[in-house]
Design a protein around this motif. Structure first.
Motif, PDB file in Angstrom:
ATOM      1  N   GLU A 185     -15.449  -4.087  -3.407  1.00  0.00           N
ATOM      2  CA  GLU A 185     -16.109  -2.612  -2.969  1.00  0.00           C
ATOM      3  C   GLU A 185     -14.916  -1.621  -3.868  1.00  0.00           C
ATOM      4  OE1 GLU A 185     -15.501  -2.455   1.385  1.00  0.00           O
ATOM      5  OE2 GLU A 185     -17.280  -3.618   1.848  1.00  0.00           O
ATOM      6  N   TYR A 186     -13.759  -1.900  -3.934  1.00  0.00           N
ATOM      7  CA  TYR A 186     -12.784  -1.093  -4.648  1.00  0.00           C
ATOM      8  C   TYR A 186     -13.277  -1.014  -6.164  1.00  0.00           C
ATOM      9  CZ  TYR A 186      -9.859   0.579  -1.047  1.00  0.00           C
ATOM     10  OH  TYR A 186      -9.215   1.498  -0.051  1.00  0.00           O
ATOM     11  N   LEU A 187     -13.575  -2.428  -6.597  1.00  0.00           N
ATOM     12  CA  LEU A 187     -14.061  -2.366  -7.888  1.00  0.00           C
ATOM     13  C   LEU A 187     -15.326  -1.547  -8.303  1.00  0.00           C
ATOM     14  CD1 LEU A 187     -14.472  -3.605 -10.765  1.00  0.00           C
ATOM     15  CD2 LEU A 187     -15.585  -5.476  -9.695  1.00  0.00           C
TER      16      LEU A 187
ATOM     17  N   ALA B  86     -10.913  -1.345 -21.040  1.00  0.00           N
ATOM     18  CA  ALA B  86      -9.532  -1.284 -21.178  1.00  0.00           C
ATOM     19  C   ALA B  86      -8.793  -0.691 -19.738  1.00  0.00           C
ATOM     20  CB  ALA B  86      -9.098  -0.319 -21.924  1.00  0.00           C
ATOM     21  N   ARG B  87      -9.615  -0.267 -19.273  1.00  0.00           N
ATOM     22  CA  ARG B  87      -9.345   0.818 -17.915  1.00  0.00           C
ATOM     23  C   ARG B  87      -9.541  -0.328 -16.533  1.00  0.00           C
ATOM     24  NH1 ARG B  87      -8.427   6.925 -17.866  1.00  0.00           N
ATOM     25  NH2 ARG B  87      -6.555   6.122 -16.456  1.00  0.00           N
ATOM     26  N   ILE B  88     -10.836  -0.838 -16.347  1.00  0.00           N
ATOM     27  CA  ILE B  88     -11.056  -1.636 -15.415  1.00  0.00           C
ATOM     28  C   ILE B  88     -11.031  -3.265 -15.619  1.00  0.00           C
ATOM     29  CG2 ILE B  88     -13.111  -2.389 -13.785  1.00  0.00           C
ATOM     30  CD1 ILE B  88     -13.612   0.588 -13.787  1.00  0.00           C
ATOM     31  N   GLY B  89     -11.249  -3.563 -16.899  1.00  0.00           N
ATOM     32  CA  GLY B  89     -11.408  -4.874 -17.470  1.00  0.00           C
ATOM     33  C   GLY B  89     -10.095  -5.585 -17.439  1.00  0.00           C
ATOM     34  N   LYS B  90      -9.014  -4.923 -17.589  1.00  0.00           N
ATOM     35  CA  LYS B  90      -7.870  -5.568 -17.722  1.00  0.00           C
ATOM     36  C   LYS B  90      -7.281  -5.944 -16.279  1.00  0.00           C
ATOM     37  CE  LYS B  90      -4.925  -1.241 -17.179  1.00  0.00           C
ATOM     38  NZ  LYS B  90      -3.819  -0.548 -17.959  1.00  0.00           N
ATOM     39  N   ILE B  91      -7.794  -5.328 -15.325  1.00  0.00           N
ATOM     40  CA  ILE B  91      -7.666  -5.598 -13.986  1.00  0.00           C
ATOM     41  C   ILE B  91      -8.649  -6.924 -13.511  1.00  0.00           C
ATOM     42  CG2 ILE B  91      -7.453  -5.133 -11.368  1.00  0.00           C
ATOM     43  CD1 ILE B  91      -7.198  -2.054 -12.478  1.00  0.00           C
ATOM     44  N   THR B  92      -9.704  -6.554 -13.892  1.00  0.00           N
ATOM     45  CA  THR B  92     -10.884  -7.811 -13.352  1.00  0.00           C
ATOM     46  C   THR B  92     -10.437  -9.192 -14.130  1.00  0.00           C
ATOM     47  OG1 THR B  92     -12.404  -6.079 -13.214  1.00  0.00           O
ATOM     48  CG2 THR B  92     -13.238  -8.050 -13.156  1.00  0.00           C
ATOM     49  N   GLY B  93      -9.898  -8.982 -15.413  1.00  0.00           N
ATOM     50  CA  GLY B  93      -9.829 -10.283 -16.081  1.00  0.00           C
ATOM     51  C   GLY B  93      -8.428 -11.017 -16.097  1.00  0.00           C
ATOM     52  N   ASN B  94      -7.444 -10.348 -15.275  1.00  0.00           N
ATOM     53  CA  ASN B  94      -6.339 -10.813 -14.894  1.00  0.00           C
ATOM     54  C   ASN B  94      -6.272 -11.944 -14.115  1.00  0.00           C
ATOM     55  OD1 ASN B  94      -3.652 -11.357 -14.500  1.00  0.00           O
ATOM     56  ND2 ASN B  94      -2.941  -9.229 -14.940  1.00  0.00           N
ATOM     57  N   ARG B  95      -6.057 -13.285 -14.475  1.00  0.00           N
ATOM     58  CA  ARG B  95      -6.252 -14.097 -13.510  1.00  0.00           C
ATOM     59  C   ARG B  95      -4.810 -14.463 -12.753  1.00  0.00           C
ATOM     60  NH1 ARG B  95     -10.902 -17.277 -13.895  1.00  0.00           N
ATOM     61  NH2 ARG B  95     -12.029 -16.840 -15.944  1.00  0.00           N
ATOM     62  N   LEU B  96      -3.895 -13.766 -13.186  1.00  0.00           N
ATOM     63  CA  LEU B  96      -2.532 -13.816 -12.219  1.00  0.00           C
ATOM     64  C   LEU B  96      -2.397 -12.914 -11.227  1.00  0.00           C
ATOM     65  CD1 LEU B  96      -0.099 -13.763 -15.260  1.00  0.00           C
ATOM     66  CD2 LEU B  96      -1.078 -15.785 -14.181  1.00  0.00           C
TER      67      LEU B  96
ATOM     68  N   PHE C  43      -5.796  -9.346  -3.453  1.00  0.00           N
ATOM     69  CA  PHE C  43      -5.086  -8.223  -2.830  1.00  0.00           C
ATOM     70  C   PHE C  43      -4.365  -7.150  -3.853  1.00  0.00           C
ATOM     71  CE2 PHE C  43      -1.030  -6.300  -0.850  1.00  0.00           C
ATOM     72  CZ  PHE C  43      -1.570  -5.559   0.079  1.00  0.00           C
ATOM     73  N   GLU C  44      -3.842  -7.856  -4.956  1.00  0.00           N
ATOM     74  CA  GLU C  44      -3.240  -7.068  -5.997  1.00  0.00           C
ATOM     75  C   GLU C  44      -4.330  -6.305  -6.634  1.00  0.00           C
ATOM     76  OE1 GLU C  44       0.834  -9.807  -6.810  1.00  0.00           O
ATOM     77  OE2 GLU C  44      -1.218 -10.607  -7.525  1.00  0.00           O
ATOM     78  N   LYS C  45      -5.325  -7.229  -6.926  1.00  0.00           N
ATOM     79  CA  LYS C  45      -6.487  -6.601  -7.758  1.00  0.00           C
ATOM     80  C   LYS C  45      -6.975  -5.281  -6.840  1.00  0.00           C
ATOM     81  CE  LYS C  45      -8.086 -10.214 -10.355  1.00  0.00           C
ATOM     82  NZ  LYS C  45      -9.163 -11.066 -10.793  1.00  0.00           N
ATOM     83  N   THR C  46      -7.005  -5.322  -5.483  1.00  0.00           N
ATOM     84  CA  THR C  46      -7.450  -4.254  -4.755  1.00  0.00           C
ATOM     85  C   THR C  46      -6.676  -2.968  -4.906  1.00  0.00           C
ATOM     86  OG1 THR C  46      -8.501  -5.744  -3.350  1.00  0.00           O
ATOM     87  CG2 THR C  46      -8.121  -3.428  -2.356  1.00  0.00           C
ATOM     88  N   LEU C  47      -5.190  -3.455  -4.863  1.00  0.00           N
ATOM     89  CA  LEU C  47      -4.407  -2.222  -4.803  1.00  0.00           C
ATOM     90  C   LEU C  47      -4.377  -1.704  -6.267  1.00  0.00           C
ATOM     91  CD1 LEU C  47      -1.074  -3.938  -3.422  1.00  0.00           C
ATOM     92  CD2 LEU C  47      -2.905  -2.145  -2.519  1.00  0.00           C
ATOM     93  N   ALA C  48      -4.463  -2.452  -7.319  1.00  0.00           N
ATOM     94  CA  ALA C  48      -4.670  -1.952  -8.766  1.00  0.00           C
ATOM     95  C   ALA C  48      -5.866  -1.012  -8.744  1.00  0.00           C
ATOM     96  CB  ALA C  48      -4.924  -3.147  -9.908  1.00  0.00           C
ATOM     97  N   TYR C  49      -6.995  -1.435  -8.300  1.00  0.00           N
ATOM     98  CA  TYR C  49      -8.068  -0.456  -8.374  1.00  0.00           C
ATOM     99  C   TYR C  49      -7.850   0.913  -7.527  1.00  0.00           C
ATOM    100  CZ  TYR C  49     -10.945  -4.583  -9.803  1.00  0.00           C
ATOM    101  OH  TYR C  49     -11.345  -5.877 -10.702  1.00  0.00           O
ATOM    102  N   ARG C  50      -7.347   0.767  -6.336  1.00  0.00           N
ATOM    103  CA  ARG C  50      -7.231   1.945  -5.730  1.00  0.00           C
ATOM    104  C   ARG C  50      -6.143   2.777  -6.704  1.00  0.00           C
ATOM    105  NH1 ARG C  50      -4.812   0.537   0.172  1.00  0.00           N
ATOM    106  NH2 ARG C  50      -4.728   2.572  -0.068  1.00  0.00           N
ATOM    107  N   LYS C  51      -5.178   2.247  -7.171  1.00  0.00           N
ATOM    108  CA  LYS C  51      -4.389   3.054  -8.108  1.00  0.00           C
ATOM    109  C   LYS C  51      -5.187   3.434  -9.398  1.00  0.00           C
ATOM    110  CE  LYS C  51      -0.300   2.930 -10.928  1.00  0.00           C
ATOM    111  NZ  LYS C  51       0.642   2.265 -11.551  1.00  0.00           N
ATOM    112  N   LEU C  52      -6.035   2.826  -9.727  1.00  0.00           N
ATOM    113  CA  LEU C  52      -6.652   3.551 -10.865  1.00  0.00           C
ATOM    114  C   LEU C  52      -7.630   4.690 -10.527  1.00  0.00           C
ATOM    115  CD1 LEU C  52      -7.763   3.113 -13.776  1.00  0.00           C
ATOM    116  CD2 LEU C  52      -9.345   1.499 -12.940  1.00  0.00           C
ATOM    117  N   ILE C  53      -8.089   4.465  -9.346  1.00  0.00           N
ATOM    118  CA  ILE C  53      -9.131   5.478  -8.745  1.00  0.00           C
ATOM    119  C   ILE C  53      -8.474   6.864  -8.397  1.00  0.00           C
ATOM    120  CG2 ILE C  53     -10.433   5.893  -6.666  1.00  0.00           C
ATOM    121  CD1 ILE C  53     -11.170   2.970  -6.241  1.00  0.00           C
ATOM    122  N   ARG C  54      -7.228   6.639  -8.042  1.00  0.00           N
ATOM    123  CA  ARG C  54      -6.279   7.783  -7.854  1.00  0.00           C
ATOM    124  C   ARG C  54      -6.015   8.375  -9.182  1.00  0.00           C
ATOM    125  NH1 ARG C  54      -3.727   4.767  -4.139  1.00  0.00           N
ATOM    126  NH2 ARG C  54      -2.039   4.115  -5.673  1.00  0.00           N
TER     127      ARG C  54
END
Length: 86
Positions: free
Chosen positions: A14-16, A45-55, A59-70
């Motif tokens: 949903e955050y994605l 560059a902005r969304i793919g780097k989060i989506t593609g990060n397997r590390l 939960f961390e991706k959700t937080l990263a998406y929220r930060k990007l949205i802000r």
């Protein structure tokens, strides 16, 4: 435990979707003259780097998406303020 993992994946997805929507608004406000290829590169560059990060966990991706949205919303607001002053 499986149920909570499923909820986290749904929340992440949903955050994605929200991040993609925020980026679309950013394109409209800030750079509507960009080509499709340029927009794709920016999106990657902005969304793919989060989506593609397997590390990152879901939960961390959700937080990263929220930060990007802000960040995107703040950039749109700043851009709209500067253009309204012109």
């Amino acid at each position: 435990m499986k149920h909570s993992m499923q909820n986290m994946k749904q929340c992440r997805d949903e955050y994605l979707a929200d991040a993609n929507e925020a980026l679309d608004k950013w394109f409209t406000a800030v750079s509507s003259c960009l080509s499709v290829q340029a927009k794709d590169k920016i999106r990657q560059a902005r969304i793919g780097k989060i989506t593609g990060n397997r590390l990152l966990t879901d939960f961390e991706k959700t937080l990263a998406y929220r930060k990007l949205i802000r960040e995107l919303e703040e950039e749109v607001t700043r851009f709209e303020k500067t253009t309204s002053l012109d």
